[in-house]
Design an enzyme around this catalytic site. Structure first.
Site, short mmCIF file in Angstrom:
data_model
loop_
_atom_site.label_atom_id
_atom_site.label_comp_id
_atom_site.label_asym_id
_atom_site.label_seq_id
_atom_site.Cartn_x
_atom_site.Cartn_y
_atom_site.Cartn_z
N LYS A 8 0.86 -1.20 0.00
CA LYS A 8 0.00 0.00 0.00
C LYS A 8 0.89 1.24 0.00
CE LYS A 8 1.11 1.18 4.37
NZ LYS A 8 2.03 2.35 4.65
N PRO A 91 9.54 -4.53 -0.70
CA PRO A 91 10.63 -4.03 0.16
C PRO A 91 10.18 -3.93 1.61
CG PRO A 91 10.50 -2.74 -1.86
CD PRO A 91 9.30 -3.65 -1.86
N ALA A 94 9.62 -0.25 4.46
CA ALA A 94 9.68 0.76 3.40
C ALA A 94 8.50 1.73 3.42
CB ALA A 94 9.74 0.05 2.05
N GLY A 95 7.58 1.50 4.39
CA GLY A 95 6.36 2.32 4.40
C GLY A 95 5.33 1.77 3.44
N LEU A 96 5.46 0.48 3.11
CA LEU A 96 4.57 -0.18 2.13
C LEU A 96 3.65 -1.21 2.76
CD1 LEU A 96 7.21 -0.70 -0.72
CD2 LEU A 96 5.43 1.08 -0.58
N GLY A 98 4.16 -4.19 3.91
CA GLY A 98 4.32 -5.56 3.42
C GLY A 98 4.04 -6.63 4.46
N GLY A 99 4.64 -6.45 5.65
CA GLY A 99 4.41 -7.44 6.70
C GLY A 99 2.95 -7.45 7.14
N ASP A 133 -1.56 -1.31 10.77
CA ASP A 133 -1.75 -1.25 9.31
C ASP A 133 -2.44 -2.48 8.74
OD1 ASP A 133 1.05 0.36 7.60
OD2 ASP A 133 -0.75 1.10 8.60
C1 LIG Z 1 3.54 4.32 9.72
C2 LIG Z 1 2.38 3.53 9.17
C3 LIG Z 1 1.46 4.45 8.39
O1 LIG Z 1 0.53 3.69 7.64
O2 LIG Z 1 2.78 2.48 8.29
P1 LIG Z 1 4.22 2.12 7.68
O3 LIG Z 1 4.85 3.35 7.20
O4 LIG Z 1 4.98 1.52 8.81
O5 LIG Z 1 3.90 1.15 6.57
C4 LIG Z 1 1.61 2.80 10.27
O6 LIG Z 1 1.06 3.73 11.19
C5 LIG Z 1 2.47 1.77 11.01
O7 LIG Z 1 1.63 0.65 11.21
P2 LIG Z 1 2.31 -0.71 11.70
O8 LIG Z 1 3.61 -0.90 10.98
O9 LIG Z 1 1.27 -1.77 11.61
O10 LIG Z 1 2.63 -0.30 13.19
P3 LIG Z 1 2.66 -1.31 14.44
O11 LIG Z 1 3.51 -2.50 14.06
O12 LIG Z 1 1.28 -1.50 14.92
O13 LIG Z 1 3.44 -0.37 15.49
C6 LIG Z 1 4.85 -0.18 15.35
C7 LIG Z 1 5.22 1.05 16.18
O14 LIG Z 1 4.79 2.22 15.47
C8 LIG Z 1 4.25 3.18 16.38
N1 LIG Z 1 2.87 3.51 15.98
C9 LIG Z 1 2.22 2.77 15.03
C10 LIG Z 1 0.96 3.14 14.64
C11 LIG Z 1 0.35 4.27 15.25
N2 LIG Z 1 -0.90 4.67 14.89
N3 LIG Z 1 1.01 4.98 16.20
C12 LIG Z 1 2.27 4.61 16.57
O15 LIG Z 1 2.88 5.29 17.43
C13 LIG Z 1 4.37 2.58 17.77
O16 LIG Z 1 5.61 3.03 18.31
C14 LIG Z 1 4.47 1.09 17.50
O17 LIG Z 1 5.21 0.45 18.52
N1 LIG Z 2 5.87 -11.29 6.91
C1 LIG Z 2 6.66 -10.24 7.13
N2 LIG Z 2 7.18 -9.55 6.10
C2 LIG Z 2 7.99 -8.46 6.33
N3 LIG Z 2 8.32 -7.99 7.54
C3 LIG Z 2 7.81 -8.67 8.60
C4 LIG Z 2 6.97 -9.80 8.45
N4 LIG Z 2 6.62 -10.24 9.67
C5 LIG Z 2 7.22 -9.41 10.55
N5 LIG Z 2 7.95 -8.48 9.93
C6 LIG Z 2 8.74 -7.42 10.59
O1 LIG Z 2 8.05 -6.17 10.30
C7 LIG Z 2 8.98 -5.15 9.95
C8 LIG Z 2 8.68 -4.57 8.58
O2 LIG Z 2 7.30 -4.53 8.38
P1 LIG Z 2 6.78 -3.98 6.98
O3 LIG Z 2 5.30 -4.08 7.03
O4 LIG Z 2 7.50 -4.63 5.84
O5 LIG Z 2 7.28 -2.46 7.07
P2 LIG Z 2 6.50 -1.17 6.57
O6 LIG Z 2 5.15 -1.23 7.21
O7 LIG Z 2 7.35 -0.04 7.05
O8 LIG Z 2 6.45 -1.25 5.08
C9 LIG Z 2 10.35 -5.78 9.93
O9 LIG Z 2 11.04 -5.34 11.08
C10 LIG Z 2 10.13 -7.28 10.02
O10 LIG Z 2 11.07 -7.89 10.89
#
Ligand SMILES: C[C@@](CO)(OP(=O)(O)O)[C@H](O)COP(=O)(O)OP(=O)(O)OC[C@H]1O[C@@H](n2ccc(N)nc2=O)[C@H](O)[C@@H]1O
Ligand SMILES: Nc1ncnc2c1ncn2[C@@H]1O[C@H](COP(=O)(O)OP(=O)(O)O)[C@@H](O)[C@H]1O
Length: 268
Positions: A8, A91, A94-96, A98-99, A133
């Site tokens: 995403k 990736p 990456a802010g995508l 994926g996990g 997410d």
């Molecule tokens: C930043 C965002 C934007 O869409 O995505 P990514 O850039 O990572 O993909 C999300 O808020 C990431 O969501 P996600 O990656 O699921 O976060 P989680 O594993 O639930 O939380 C990881 C850490 O991010 C912080 N966190 C996350 C979500 C939120 N609304 N507030 C927070 O403060 C917290 O420190 C938490 O311990």
């Molecule tokens: N199935 C998975 N794929 C990728 N990363 C994973 C997965 N399960 C747990 N993780 C952990 O989640 C973190 C990355 O999550 P990811 O969703 O790829 O990042 P982001 O939300 O920033 O794109 C990594 O630290 C990784 O160790």
């Protein structure tokens, strides 16, 4: 059974307030893009997790697919052991998302394969436990998201007439690092309204609150965003907590100058 978890991008990301639970309330628009992992699950004598493609950091037991299995197993004790194979192409960090996408697609796959009878709302509830997410990927349609990013309003946004390019520079940003460096602030205009504006207006109105401090810490990411605008992007932004940057173009651009130092995904 095989599914293809997609990634995403975040169109706009405003961090509104810090919550008592340490998370943050935010506004964002999640938009699914065509960069996919491959997830296969088959019945087995014991729970096995294997992966290929991009190597996944962290302990296998912390993998969101494994966490998803144990979460379902708690409510469905008769769930048999499975062998999970995940081919990682999205990736990581990456802010995508994926996990998070892997977790949500795993829940959808297990629901169908073992006829658990979960509707979308119930699957979203399970996904919320696995990460902020994750719930978005259950319905996997463009949504305006708020609260932790796990409550949604449908939003009318269709970018199918445009070309989206995703650029992954050689930089890594952890989500927690991104949140630590941001100063929450209430929004003057909600993203829900802003994304209804003509795309040509987005550049002046829609922002990602993480960009400020992340660009200072990782200038290469700022450079990629500038390069996308120089190449004709109508709108460009870092996605989520980064490090990836997306650009929205009328036609597919020539970004060969970025391909030496970045991974470039065209027409996603
Ligand atoms: C930043 C965002 C934007 O869409 O995505 P990514 O850039 O990572 O993909 C999300 O808020 C990431 O969501 P996600 O990656 O699921 O976060 P989680 O594993 O639930 O939380 C990881 C850490 O991010 C912080 N966190 C996350 C979500 C939120 N609304 N507030 C927070 O403060 C917290 O420190 C938490 O311990
Ligand atoms: N199935 C998975 N794929 C990728 N990363 C994973 C997965 N399960 C747990 N993780 C952990 O989640 C973190 C990355 O999550 P990811 O969703 O790829 O990042 P982001 O939300 O920033 O794109 C990594 O630290 C990784 O160790």
């Amino acid at each position: 059974m095989i599914v293809f978890p997609n990634a995403k991008i975040n169109i706009g990301l405003n961090i509104i307030a810090r919550r008592p639970d340490g998370y943050h309330n935010l506004e964002t628009v999640f938009y699914p893009i065509k960069i996919n992992d491959v997830l296969e699950v088959i019945e087995a004598d014991e729970l096995i997790f294997e992966s290929s493609g991009i190597s996944i950091p962290g302990d296998v037991n912390d993998n969101l697919c494994i966490k998803g299995y144990y979460l379902l197993k708690k409510d469905f004790p008769k769930l048999p052991p499975v062998k999970i194979h995940l081919h990682k192409n999205i990736p990581i960090g990456a802010g995508l998302g994926g996990g998070s996408s892997n977790a949500a697609f795993f829940i959808k796959l297990m629901n169908e394969k073992f006829e658990l009878g979960l509707d979308a709302d119930r699957m979203e509830d399970y996904a919320r436990i696995l990460g902020a997410d994750c719930a978005f990927f259950i319905n996997n349609k463009p949504v305006f998201a708020f609260e932790k990013g796990d409550e949604f309003e449908p939003v009318k946004i269709d970018l199918s007439a445009y070309k989206i390019v995703l650029v992954m520079p050689d930089a890594h940003v952890s989500t927690a690092e991104a949140y630590r460096g941001v100063k929450p602030a209430p929004v003057k205009e909600t993203l829900y309204d802003l994304v209804q504006m003509p795309l040509a207006d987005w550049k002046r109105h829609i922002r990602n609150d993480f960009e400020g401090h992340i660009f200072n810490a990782h200038p290469v990411i700022r450079g990629v965003k500038a390069s996308l605008y120089e190449s004709g992007a109508l709108y460009a932004s870092m996605s989520g907590s980064g490090a990836s940057v997306f650009g929205i173009f009328k036609d597919t651009p020539d970004l060969s100058h970025l391909e030496e130092s970045c991974q470039v995904f065209y027409d996603v």
